[in-house]
Design an enzyme around this catalytic site. Structure first.
Site, mmCIF file in Angstrom:
data_model
loop_
_atom_site.group_PDB
_atom_site.id
_atom_site.type_symbol
_atom_site.label_atom_id
_atom_site.label_comp_id
_atom_site.label_asym_id
_atom_site.label_seq_id
_atom_site.Cartn_x
_atom_site.Cartn_y
_atom_site.Cartn_z
ATOM 1 N N ARG A 72 -42.411 -49.119 10.376
ATOM 2 C CA ARG A 72 -41.591 -48.423 9.375
ATOM 3 C C ARG A 72 -40.846 -49.408 8.486
ATOM 4 O O ARG A 72 -40.662 -49.162 7.291
ATOM 5 C CB ARG A 72 -40.595 -47.474 10.048
ATOM 6 C CG ARG A 72 -41.240 -46.401 10.892
ATOM 7 C CD ARG A 72 -42.012 -45.404 10.061
ATOM 8 N NE ARG A 72 -42.477 -44.323 10.917
ATOM 9 C CZ ARG A 72 -43.697 -43.836 10.883
ATOM 10 N NH1 ARG A 72 -44.582 -44.301 10.030
ATOM 11 N NH2 ARG A 72 -44.049 -42.859 11.679
ATOM 12 N N LYS A 107 -38.642 -42.627 8.765
ATOM 13 C CA LYS A 107 -39.372 -41.542 9.428
ATOM 14 C C LYS A 107 -39.338 -41.724 10.951
ATOM 15 O O LYS A 107 -39.645 -42.793 11.461
ATOM 16 C CB LYS A 107 -40.818 -41.536 8.933
ATOM 17 C CG LYS A 107 -41.662 -40.433 9.541
ATOM 18 C CD LYS A 107 -43.077 -40.484 9.012
ATOM 19 C CE LYS A 107 -43.953 -39.487 9.724
ATOM 20 N NZ LYS A 107 -45.338 -39.577 9.294
#
Length: 150
Positions: A72, A107
């Site tokens: 991420r 996320k």
């Protein structure tokens, strides 16, 4: 038996990422025929599980939250930059310069404070990460997602 080199995995990964950026910049300065290379690097630290998978074609892989967070960091990062978590800043110590990028919505994790790794200070240790010893680290690195520029 333990020594200092077995416990500096995070700083080794940070130095590797900076060296990788320098190598790509040097390559790009040569005026490559097929265009310049740009990429992002994401670094997170934490526990992982690693192992060899496969029965005919063996592959080494790592799993865990640190791997996912590093991915991420890379995905939400900026081209040509090394984006890291707050835990990396704390673990890497005073040998590095970081710039706070801000708080991003990541996320699967929510809001996270992220930083850009800018530089490393000279090694003041008796040994360096390049002294021929093999690293013994459970740190995660998700590196080099290539972005085509040609």
């Amino acid at each position: 038996p333990c020594n200092e080199l077995e416990h500096d995995g995070c700083s080794r990964v940070c130095r590797f990422a900076l060296d990788m950026m320098k190598a790509v910049q040097a390559f790009n300065n040569t005026g490559p025929r097929h265009g310049h290379i740009t990429f992002r690097v994401g670094i997170a630290t934490g526990q992982v599980v690693a192992g060899v998978v496969g029965t005919k074609r063996f592959l080494f892989d790592m799993w865990g939250d640190a791997v996912n967070v590093a991915a991420r960091m890379e995905q939400s990062g900026l081209a040509g930059q090394i984006q890291v978590t707050k835990e990396v800043v704390e673990s890497a110590g005073p040998d590095f310069t970081f710039e706070r990028r801000g708080t991003l919505s990541i996320k699967g994790k929510g809001k996270m404070e992220v930083f850009i790794l800018k530089s490393a200070h000279e090694l003041n240790r008796k040994h360096s990460a390049l002294d021929g010893r093999k690293p013994n680290s459970s740190r995660a690195l998700r590196s080099a997602s290539m972005i085509d520029n040609f």
